[in-house]
Design a protein around this motif. Sequence first.
Motif, PDB file in Angstrom:
ATOM      1  N   ALA A 195      45.382  14.013 -11.291  1.00  0.00           N
ATOM      2  CA  ALA A 195      45.273  15.333 -11.934  1.00  0.00           C
ATOM      3  C   ALA A 195      44.487  16.250 -11.015  1.00  0.00           C
ATOM      4  O   ALA A 195      43.766  15.789 -10.127  1.00  0.00           O
ATOM      5  N   MET A 196      44.654  17.545 -11.220  1.00  0.00           N
ATOM      6  CA  MET A 196      43.855  18.491 -10.437  1.00  0.00           C
ATOM      7  C   MET A 196      42.427  18.504 -10.970  1.00  0.00           C
ATOM      8  O   MET A 196      42.178  18.213 -12.150  1.00  0.00           O
ATOM      9  N   GLY A 197      41.489  18.812 -10.090  1.00  0.00           N
ATOM     10  CA  GLY A 197      40.093  18.901 -10.497  1.00  0.00           C
ATOM     11  C   GLY A 197      39.870  20.112 -11.392  1.00  0.00           C
ATOM     12  O   GLY A 197      40.639  21.082 -11.356  1.00  0.00           O
ATOM     13  N   LEU A 198      38.816  20.061 -12.181  1.00  0.00           N
ATOM     14  CA  LEU A 198      38.507  21.156 -13.099  1.00  0.00           C
ATOM     15  C   LEU A 198      38.339  22.469 -12.357  1.00  0.00           C
ATOM     16  O   LEU A 198      38.799  23.525 -12.814  1.00  0.00           O
ATOM     17  N   GLN A 199      37.675  22.427 -11.194  1.00  0.00           N
ATOM     18  CA  GLN A 199      37.444  23.646 -10.418  1.00  0.00           C
ATOM     19  C   GLN A 199      38.753  24.274  -9.954  1.00  0.00           C
ATOM     20  O   GLN A 199      38.911  25.499  -9.951  1.00  0.00           O
ATOM     21  N   ASN A 200      39.736  23.433  -9.598  1.00  0.00           N
ATOM     22  CA  ASN A 200      41.042  23.949  -9.167  1.00  0.00           C
ATOM     23  C   ASN A 200      41.792  24.604 -10.329  1.00  0.00           C
ATOM     24  O   ASN A 200      42.440  25.640 -10.162  1.00  0.00           O
ATOM     25  N   ALA A 201      41.686  23.989 -11.511  1.00  0.00           N
ATOM     26  CA  ALA A 201      42.368  24.529 -12.688  1.00  0.00           C
ATOM     27  C   ALA A 201      41.784  25.878 -13.098  1.00  0.00           C
ATOM     28  O   ALA A 201      42.524  26.807 -13.451  1.00  0.00           O
ATOM     29  N   VAL A 202      40.444  26.011 -13.033  1.00  0.00           N
ATOM     30  CA  VAL A 202      39.798  27.279 -13.388  1.00  0.00           C
ATOM     31  C   VAL A 202      40.145  28.355 -12.362  1.00  0.00           C
ATOM     32  O   VAL A 202      40.458  29.498 -12.720  1.00  0.00           O
ATOM     33  N   ALA A 203      40.110  27.996 -11.066  1.00  0.00           N
ATOM     34  CA  ALA A 203      40.448  28.957 -10.011  1.00  0.00           C
ATOM     35  C   ALA A 203      41.902  29.416 -10.149  1.00  0.00           C
ATOM     36  O   ALA A 203      42.209  30.606  -9.988  1.00  0.00           O
ATOM     37  N   LEU A 204      42.798  28.477 -10.490  1.00  0.00           N
ATOM     38  CA  LEU A 204      44.209  28.818 -10.688  1.00  0.00           C
ATOM     39  C   LEU A 204      44.382  29.766 -11.862  1.00  0.00           C
ATOM     40  O   LEU A 204      45.142  30.743 -11.794  1.00  0.00           O
ATOM     41  N   CYS A 205      43.651  29.520 -12.945  1.00  0.00           N
ATOM     42  CA  CYS A 205      43.710  30.403 -14.115  1.00  0.00           C
ATOM     43  C   CYS A 205      43.239  31.811 -13.750  1.00  0.00           C
ATOM     44  O   CYS A 205      43.854  32.798 -14.154  1.00  0.00           O
ATOM     45  N   MET A 206      42.176  31.902 -12.960  1.00  0.00           N
ATOM     46  CA  MET A 206      41.661  33.214 -12.535  1.00  0.00           C
ATOM     47  C   MET A 206      42.682  33.947 -11.650  1.00  0.00           C
ATOM     48  O   MET A 206      42.859  35.167 -11.771  1.00  0.00           O
ATOM     49  N   GLU A 207      43.362  33.210 -10.790  1.00  0.00           N
ATOM     50  CA  GLU A 207      44.386  33.829  -9.949  1.00  0.00           C
ATOM     51  C   GLU A 207      45.540  34.384 -10.795  1.00  0.00           C
ATOM     52  O   GLU A 207      46.061  35.472 -10.530  1.00  0.00           O
ATOM     53  N   HIS A 208      45.912  33.614 -11.834  1.00  0.00           N
ATOM     54  CA  HIS A 208      46.965  34.090 -12.734  1.00  0.00           C
ATOM     55  C   HIS A 208      46.517  35.342 -13.499  1.00  0.00           C
ATOM     56  O   HIS A 208      47.319  36.255 -13.738  1.00  0.00           O
ATOM     57  N   CYS A 209      45.245  35.361 -13.903  1.00  0.00           N
ATOM     58  CA  CYS A 209      44.703  36.545 -14.595  1.00  0.00           C
ATOM     59  C   CYS A 209      44.739  37.766 -13.681  1.00  0.00           C
ATOM     60  O   CYS A 209      45.091  38.872 -14.112  1.00  0.00           O
ATOM     61  N   GLN A 210      44.385  37.553 -12.419  1.00  0.00           N
ATOM     62  CA  GLN A 210      44.393  38.638 -11.432  1.00  0.00           C
ATOM     63  C   GLN A 210      45.815  39.150 -11.225  1.00  0.00           C
ATOM     64  O   GLN A 210      46.064  40.363 -11.218  1.00  0.00           O
ATOM     65  N   ASP A 211      46.765  38.237 -11.076  1.00  0.00           N
ATOM     66  CA  ASP A 211      48.157  38.623 -10.814  1.00  0.00           C
ATOM     67  C   ASP A 211      48.797  39.335 -12.005  1.00  0.00           C
ATOM     68  O   ASP A 211      49.699  40.154 -11.839  1.00  0.00           O
ATOM     69  N   ALA A 212      48.333  38.989 -13.222  1.00  0.00           N
ATOM     70  CA  ALA A 212      48.922  39.587 -14.428  1.00  0.00           C
ATOM     71  C   ALA A 212      48.591  41.065 -14.559  1.00  0.00           C
ATOM     72  O   ALA A 212      49.310  41.811 -15.245  1.00  0.00           O
ATOM     73  N   GLU A 213      47.489  41.519 -13.921  1.00  0.00           N
ATOM     74  CA  GLU A 213      47.070  42.926 -13.952  1.00  0.00           C
ATOM     75  C   GLU A 213      47.037  43.487 -15.368  1.00  0.00           C
ATOM     76  O   GLU A 213      47.587  44.546 -15.657  1.00  0.00           O
ATOM     77  N   LEU A 214      46.372  42.765 -16.255  1.00  0.00           N
ATOM     78  CA  LEU A 214      46.281  43.199 -17.655  1.00  0.00           C
ATOM     79  C   LEU A 214      45.289  44.332 -17.838  1.00  0.00           C
ATOM     80  O   LEU A 214      45.387  45.095 -18.803  1.00  0.00           O
ATOM     81  N   LEU A 247      36.291  28.233  -3.864  1.00  0.00           N
ATOM     82  CA  LEU A 247      37.756  28.170  -3.759  1.00  0.00           C
ATOM     83  C   LEU A 247      38.407  29.541  -3.675  1.00  0.00           C
ATOM     84  O   LEU A 247      39.493  29.686  -3.101  1.00  0.00           O
ATOM     85  N   LEU A 248      37.782  30.547  -4.275  1.00  0.00           N
ATOM     86  CA  LEU A 248      38.385  31.880  -4.359  1.00  0.00           C
ATOM     87  C   LEU A 248      37.931  32.769  -3.202  1.00  0.00           C
ATOM     88  O   LEU A 248      36.827  32.605  -2.677  1.00  0.00           O
ATOM     89  N   PRO A 249      38.748  33.745  -2.815  1.00  0.00           N
ATOM     90  CA  PRO A 249      38.355  34.677  -1.743  1.00  0.00           C
ATOM     91  C   PRO A 249      37.210  35.577  -2.204  1.00  0.00           C
ATOM     92  O   PRO A 249      37.012  35.779  -3.405  1.00  0.00           O
ATOM     93  N   PRO A 250      36.445  36.129  -1.248  1.00  0.00           N
ATOM     94  CA  PRO A 250      35.290  36.991  -1.589  1.00  0.00           C
ATOM     95  C   PRO A 250      35.633  38.154  -2.523  1.00  0.00           C
ATOM     96  O   PRO A 250      34.820  38.534  -3.360  1.00  0.00           O
ATOM     97  N   CYS A 251      36.832  38.683  -2.414  1.00  0.00           N
ATOM     98  CA  CYS A 251      37.222  39.814  -3.261  1.00  0.00           C
ATOM     99  C   CYS A 251      37.331  39.420  -4.732  1.00  0.00           C
ATOM    100  O   CYS A 251      37.304  40.267  -5.615  1.00  0.00           O
ATOM    101  N   MET A 252      37.446  38.099  -5.001  1.00  0.00           N
ATOM    102  CA  MET A 252      37.585  37.638  -6.376  1.00  0.00           C
ATOM    103  C   MET A 252      36.343  36.941  -6.918  1.00  0.00           C
ATOM    104  O   MET A 252      36.071  36.976  -8.119  1.00  0.00           O
ATOM    105  N   ASN A 253      35.565  36.293  -6.029  1.00  0.00           N
ATOM    106  CA  ASN A 253      34.475  35.454  -6.549  1.00  0.00           C
ATOM    107  C   ASN A 253      33.190  36.199  -6.872  1.00  0.00           C
ATOM    108  O   ASN A 253      32.254  35.619  -7.430  1.00  0.00           O
ATOM    109  N   ASN A 254      33.153  37.487  -6.550  1.00  0.00           N
ATOM    110  CA  ASN A 254      31.955  38.268  -6.865  1.00  0.00           C
ATOM    111  C   ASN A 254      31.820  38.482  -8.375  1.00  0.00           C
ATOM    112  O   ASN A 254      32.735  38.975  -9.026  1.00  0.00           O
ATOM    113  N   GLY A 255      30.705  38.083  -8.946  1.00  0.00           N
ATOM    114  CA  GLY A 255      30.453  38.307 -10.365  1.00  0.00           C
ATOM    115  C   GLY A 255      30.851  37.170 -11.286  1.00  0.00           C
ATOM    116  O   GLY A 255      30.702  37.270 -12.507  1.00  0.00           O
TER     117      GLY A 255
END
Length: 302
Positions: A195-214, A247-255
């Motif tokens: 299985a993927m690690g918890l950190q990978n799953a959370v980072a993937l979820c954040m990337e999907h949130c970013q891409d969704a542009e809600l 795991l995330l680029p600097p533009c995303m991991n701030n905050g």
Amino acid sequence: MYSRLRHFFSTIYTRMQVKTSTQPIIVSIPICHYDDTESDKAARTQLKDAIHSALFDMNVPAVCAVNQAVLALFAARKVSGIVVNIGFNQTSIVPILYGKVMHQVGVEVVGIGAFKLTGFLKEQMQQKNIYFGSLYTVRTLKENLCYVALDYEAELSKDTSASFQIASEGCFTLSEERFKTGEILFQPHIAGVRAMGLQNAVALCMEHCQDAELMVDDSWYKTVVLAGGSACLPGLAERLEKEVCGLLPPCMNNGIRVLPPPYGVDSAWYGAKLIGNLSSFPTSWCVMKKQFRHRSRRKFMW
């Protein structure tokens, strides 16, 4: 489903010695049927309808059915963010915007839960010939001695021995098992889990949130709230925050902030308590019996 729910709710009301007709009820809905497919939407609706039907047939005046992850988020005084719920058999990563689960973004699922953590600790104890009376003993040791290391490799070189006394069982001493148990959330292969690690799953979820542009402001998904009994492991929030930021680029991991369960294992209950204390409750939160019956009749007519 209806009959099982009816029996369950009847048992609860009987044990609490509360009349069903006296007050509204808030029900925590389990995290299930994650996807945005038509079949999962229908399954979620069916579950809610069964809950409403069972309670209204018992003369409950109003029902507020809220997702368990949303309640845990409310307990942290947040309405938007990502909830990491470590359940019994699996861990769910749930994106929530203004109190609504974003199924269109996607709920990530990791196949490791509290039962696997307890089982892995049991295996380690057996390998070291540490005798225990039951799985309850192992779970108690997990809850009182285990933690998550900020740096796993560095922790391996330390003396981490600690003891805990359990009535009628005696004194137990654990060492590296204390932090290896929680480590399988980040490195599942240690326990033989693919299985993927918890950190990978959370980072993937954040990337999907970013891409969704809600939202124009992308900070809504940068607050992560942990939920569930095993989420109370000391050090888990700090380690997850460190790993996700790495795991995330600097533009995303701030905050990015990861918060431990605000009220431990009772976080969802406290979230419900907050709703119940609002001046807008039950009017803006609940489905009334008359409303539900009217809606059901309309669906039947169609």
